[in-house]
Design an enzyme around this catalytic site. Structure first.
Site, mmCIF file in Angstrom:
data_model
loop_
_atom_site.group_PDB
_atom_site.id
_atom_site.type_symbol
_atom_site.label_atom_id
_atom_site.label_comp_id
_atom_site.label_asym_id
_atom_site.label_seq_id
_atom_site.Cartn_x
_atom_site.Cartn_y
_atom_site.Cartn_z
ATOM 1 N N LYS A 210 14.364 34.728 54.051
ATOM 2 C CA LYS A 210 13.486 34.195 55.089
ATOM 3 C C LYS A 210 14.171 33.077 55.866
ATOM 4 O O LYS A 210 14.170 33.050 57.090
ATOM 5 C CB LYS A 210 12.175 33.693 54.476
ATOM 6 C CG LYS A 210 11.155 33.206 55.501
ATOM 7 C CD LYS A 210 9.915 32.607 54.842
ATOM 8 C CE LYS A 210 9.121 33.632 54.088
ATOM 9 N NZ LYS A 210 7.842 33.097 53.579
ATOM 10 N N GLU A 216 22.068 32.398 46.530
ATOM 11 C CA GLU A 216 22.629 33.636 45.990
ATOM 12 C C GLU A 216 22.761 34.700 47.071
ATOM 13 O O GLU A 216 23.792 35.388 47.162
ATOM 14 C CB GLU A 216 21.743 34.166 44.845
ATOM 15 C CG GLU A 216 21.639 33.235 43.654
ATOM 16 C CD GLU A 216 20.459 32.277 43.739
ATOM 17 O OE1 GLU A 216 20.060 31.746 42.687
ATOM 18 O OE2 GLU A 216 19.944 32.054 44.864
ATOM 19 N N GLY A 271 7.201 35.692 48.249
ATOM 20 C CA GLY A 271 8.286 36.633 47.998
ATOM 21 C C GLY A 271 7.901 37.760 47.071
ATOM 22 O O GLY A 271 8.223 38.928 47.313
ATOM 23 N N ARG A 272 7.183 37.446 45.990
ATOM 24 C CA ARG A 272 6.831 38.483 45.012
ATOM 25 C C ARG A 272 5.702 39.378 45.505
ATOM 26 O O ARG A 272 5.337 40.345 44.829
ATOM 27 C CB ARG A 272 6.474 37.834 43.684
ATOM 28 C CG ARG A 272 5.347 36.813 43.756
ATOM 29 C CD ARG A 272 5.293 35.982 42.477
ATOM 30 N NE ARG A 272 4.315 34.913 42.530
ATOM 31 C CZ ARG A 272 4.542 33.710 43.065
ATOM 32 N NH1 ARG A 272 5.706 33.458 43.649
ATOM 33 N NH2 ARG A 272 3.612 32.767 43.043
ATOM 34 N N GLU A 357 5.828 34.531 37.566
ATOM 35 C CA GLU A 357 6.047 33.515 38.586
ATOM 36 C C GLU A 357 4.707 33.064 39.176
ATOM 37 O O GLU A 357 4.567 31.935 39.630
ATOM 38 C CB GLU A 357 6.959 34.056 39.696
ATOM 39 C CG GLU A 357 7.527 32.961 40.599
ATOM 40 C CD GLU A 357 8.647 33.458 41.504
ATOM 41 O OE1 GLU A 357 9.823 33.272 41.146
ATOM 42 O OE2 GLU A 357 8.340 34.034 42.565
ATOM 43 N N HIS A 388 11.491 54.353 20.668
ATOM 44 C CA HIS A 388 12.649 54.299 19.768
ATOM 45 C C HIS A 388 13.362 52.954 19.888
ATOM 46 O O HIS A 388 14.539 52.839 19.542
ATOM 47 C CB HIS A 388 13.596 55.458 20.085
ATOM 48 C CG HIS A 388 12.979 56.792 19.828
ATOM 49 N ND1 HIS A 388 13.124 57.462 18.634
ATOM 50 C CD2 HIS A 388 12.173 57.569 20.598
ATOM 51 C CE1 HIS A 388 12.447 58.602 18.683
ATOM 52 N NE2 HIS A 388 11.863 58.694 19.865
ATOM 53 N N LYS A 508 17.706 25.107 40.560
ATOM 54 C CA LYS A 508 18.497 25.375 41.765
ATOM 55 C C LYS A 508 19.077 24.087 42.340
ATOM 56 O O LYS A 508 20.224 24.049 42.772
ATOM 57 C CB LYS A 508 17.635 26.084 42.823
ATOM 58 C CG LYS A 508 17.216 27.485 42.419
ATOM 59 C CD LYS A 508 16.742 28.312 43.594
ATOM 60 C CE LYS A 508 15.526 27.749 44.273
ATOM 61 N NZ LYS A 508 15.003 28.652 45.328
#
Length: 543
Positions: A210, A216, A271-272, A357, A388, A508
Site C-alpha cells: 500500500k 520485505e 491487509g488480512r 492477527e 497421519h 519491525k
C-alpha cells in the site's frame, strides 16, 4: 454505537454461562445423542449452499440460548450494522472497516465520511478486469515483444497469504499456460527459487504494498528489478514487466512503474481482509474476471446472511460463539481447521493470519486488560494428510482441540473411489472424536488386557462439520466470509479491536535498527540486552 456495553464478565449471560459450564463439563456426547435421537439433525444450520452440523459440540439447548443472549448483550447486532454502514469501528486507527464494500454490488451504497465508496471499488475492479484480460489473451507484451507467461506476486502478510491461498484453492479454474508464483519472505532463497527457471522477458511482477515502503516487499521488489534488468538491460523495460498494487504514486513512478498500471485500495481495507481487492490481481489473472466476480458474489451472499439472519441460525455467529465457549469456558487454546480438499491446502495458513492477527489482543477497546482469554491459535492441514501427522494428539492427547472439518459432496477431479474414501474419513474422524471407544468395547474385540488402556478413545471431543456442493470461486468466497465474520463475532464478544495489528510493529522497528548494526563496516556501539548484543556480535564475526 452509543449504547454502553457492560464489561464482559459483568454481562448476565456471561455469569450464567460460568455456572452452566460446570454442569456441561460433566456431560458426555454419547449420552446427549442417546437422550435426543434428533440431535444430529436438529443442531444444524444451512445457508447459501453451506451446511453446518454443530451437533457434536459439548453444548445443550441452554448453552446455545445463553451464548445467543451473550451476543445480544455484547451489542453484536449494533456492531454488525456499524461495520456495514461505515462507522469507524477500528478505533485505534480511527478507520472504517469495510471489506464488505469490496464485494458489494454496484447497486449498493456504502458511505465513509459521507462519500459512497462502492463506485470507486467497481472502478478499480473494472481496471483490474481490463488488465487481466490483456495478460490472459497475450495482448500485453513484454519489453522484447514476447507475451507474458509468468506472473510473480511480491507481497507479505495479507498481500501474500490471500493470493497464495486463492490461487491454490482455485487452481482448477486457472489458465494453465500461465505460471504463477509468490514471493514474500525476505529470505533471499524465496526469490531465488521463484525465478530459477524463468526468463525475464516473459515474466510480470505484481508488487503489492500500500505504501510502497514495506521492508520485505520492497527488498524483494528491488531484487526483482535487478534480476529483470540483468537480462533486459534497459530501465524502460520495468514499465512492461512490473505493476503496482499501491497508493503511493510517487514511489511507484520512482521505481519505474507506469502509474497507469497502479491499482489502488483504501485505508478501510485491512491487509488480512484484502484478497478481494486489488491485492487479488494475481487471482483475477489466474482465474479470469468472471470467476473473480463469482467469488465476490459468494463473499457478498455470506455478508448478507451474516447481517440479516437471526443469531440462532447465523453460520458465522454460531461458529464464533462456539469458539468463545471453548476458549473461555473449557480452556481450549487452539482450533484445528481440517479441509478435506487438496485445493484448500493453504486455507489453514490463510486463517492463521485472519484469526490470530485479528483477535490476538490483550486489551479491550477501552484500553483495559482483558479479563478472559482471547484469540485461540488456529492451525491445521488438509485431510487425509493430517490423520497421519497430528490426529493422534487430537484423539488421545491431554488437550481439548475443537475441530472444523470442511468437505464437499462432489470433487473437481473424479478418480475411482477416491472421493468416497476421502469423505468417509471426514465423517469417521468426527464420529471418533465425539464418541470414542470405551474400555469395554476394546475388550470385546479381544484385545489383551495390557493393551486396553492404550486403545481406549475417551471421545467427547467437539467438532463442526461444514459441507458444500463443490469447490467453486463462489463457494470459496462464502467460506472466507464465514470465517471473517466468525472472527468479528468473537472480537465483539471480547470487546477488542479485531482490525488493528499493533503487535507486529515492535519487532519491525527493532529490526530496522539491527540491520544497520549487522551491516556496519566498523564495530557498532550496541545498546541491547546481553543476549541480543552477543548474538549480533557472533553473527558479524561469522557471516
Amino acid at each position: 454505537m452509543s449504547e454502553k456495553i457492560a464489561p464482559l464478565t459483568q454481562r448476565p449471560a456471561w455469569k450464567a454461562l460460568t455456572q452452566h459450564a460446570e454442569t456441561v463439563k460433566t456431560l458426555q456426547l454419547r449420552q446427549l445423542f442417546k437422550d435426543d435421537p434428533a440431535r444430529g439433525t436438529r443442531l444444524t444450520a444451512e445457508a447459501e449452499g453451506l451446511f453446518l452440523d454443530y451437533s457434536k459440540n459439548r453444548v445443550t439447548d441452554e448453552t446455545l440460548s445463553l451464548l445467543t443472549q451473550l451476543a445480544e448483550q455484547s451489542g453484536l447486532k449494533q456492531h454488525i450494522e456499524a461495520m456495514f454502514t461505515g462507522e469507524k469501528i477500528n478505533i485505534t486507527e480511527n478507520r472504517a472497516v469495510l471489506h464488505v464494500a469490496l464485494r458489494a454490488p454496484k447497486s449498493e451504497s456504502i458511505k465513509v465520511d459521507g462519500e459512497d465508496v462502492v463506485p470507486e471499488v467497481h472502478k478499480v475492479l473494472d481496471k483490474m478486469s481490463g488488465f487481466a484480460d490483456r495478460i490472459r489473451s497475450g495482448e500485453w507484451k513484454g519489453h522484447t515483444g514476447k507475451r507474458i507467461k509468468n506472473v510473480i506476486n511480491i507481497g507479505i502478510g495479507g498481500s501474500d497469504l490471500g493470493p497464495v491461498m486463492a490461487y491454490e484453492a482455485l487452481k482448477h479454474y486457472s489458465q494453465r499456460d500461465l505460471t504463477f508464483r509468490f514471493v514474500s519472505n525476505v529470505d533471499g532463497t524465496d526469490f531465488a527459487e521463484a525465478v530459477q527457471d524463468l526468463n525475464a522477458d516473459e515474466t510480470l511482477f505484481l508488487v503489492a504494498s500500500k505504501t510502497f515502503t514495506t521492508l520485505e516487499t520492497m527488498t524483494n521488489a528491488h531484487s526483482a528489478r535487478d534480476w529483470a534488468l540483468a537480462s533486459l538491460k534497459d530501465d524502460s523495460a520495468i514499465a512492461k514487466h512490473f505493476v503496482a498494487i499501491s497508493t503511493n504514486a510517487k514511489a511507484v513512478a520512482a521505481f519505474g512503474i507506469d502509474t497507469e498500471n497502479m491499482f489502488g485500495f483504501w485505508d478501510w481495507v485491512g491487509g488480512r481482509y484484502s484478497m478481494d481487492s486489488a491485492i487479488g490481481l494475481s487471482t483475477m489473472i489466474a482465474i479470469g474476471p468472471d470467476n473473480f466476480r463469482a467469488m465476490l458474489a459468494g463473499f457478498h451472499a455470506m455478508d448478507v446472511h451474516f447481517r440479516t439472519t437471526p443469531f440462532e441460525k447465523n453460520l458465522p455467529v454460531l461458529l464464533g460463539l462456539l469458539t468463545v465457549w471453548y476458549t473461555d469456558f473449557f480452556d481450549a487454546q487452539t482450533v484445528a481447521i481440517l479441509p478435506y480438499e487438496q485445493y484448500l491446502k493453504r486455507f489453514p495458513a490463510y486463517l492463521q493470519q485472519l484469526t490470530m492477527e485479528s483477535n490476538g489482543k490483550h486489551v479491550t477497546l477501552s484500553g483495559e486488560h482483558v479479563a478472559t482469554e482471547t484469540g485461540p491459535i488456529y492451525w491445521g492441514e488438509p485431510g487425509t494428510n493430517g490423520q497421519h501427522s497430528f490426529y493422534q494428539l487430537i484423539h488421545q492427547g491431554t488437550r481439548l482441540i475443537p475441530c472444523d472439518f470442511i468437505g464437499f459432496y462432489k470433487t473437481l477431479n473424479p478418480l475411482g473411489r477416491h472421493h468416497d474414501m476421502l469423505m468417509a474419513n471426514v465423517f469417521a474422524q468426527a464420529e471418533a472424536l465425539a464418541f470414542g471407544k470405551t474400555a469395554e468395547e476394546v475388550k470385546a474385540e479381544g484385545v489383551a488386557e495390557a493393551l486396553v488402556p492404550h486403545k481406549v478413545f475417551e471421545g467427547n471431543r467437539p467438532s463442526n462439520t461444514i459441507l458444500a456442493d463443490v469447490l467453486t470461486p463462489e463457494v470459496l468466497g462464502k467460506l472466507i466470509a464465514l470465517y471473517e465474520h466468525s472472527v468479528f463475532t468473537q472480537g465483539t464478544i471480547w470487546s477488542i479491536d479485531s482490525f488493528d495489528q499493533w503487535g507486529v510493529e515492535l519487532g519491525k522497528v527493532l529490526a530496522q535498527k539491527i540491520i544497520g548494526e549487522l551491516e556496519s563496516a566498523t564495530e557498532p556501539t550496541l545498546a541491547h540486552d546481553t543476549s541480543t548484543t552477543n548474538l549480533i556480535r557472533r553473527y558479524r564475526s561469522k557471516k
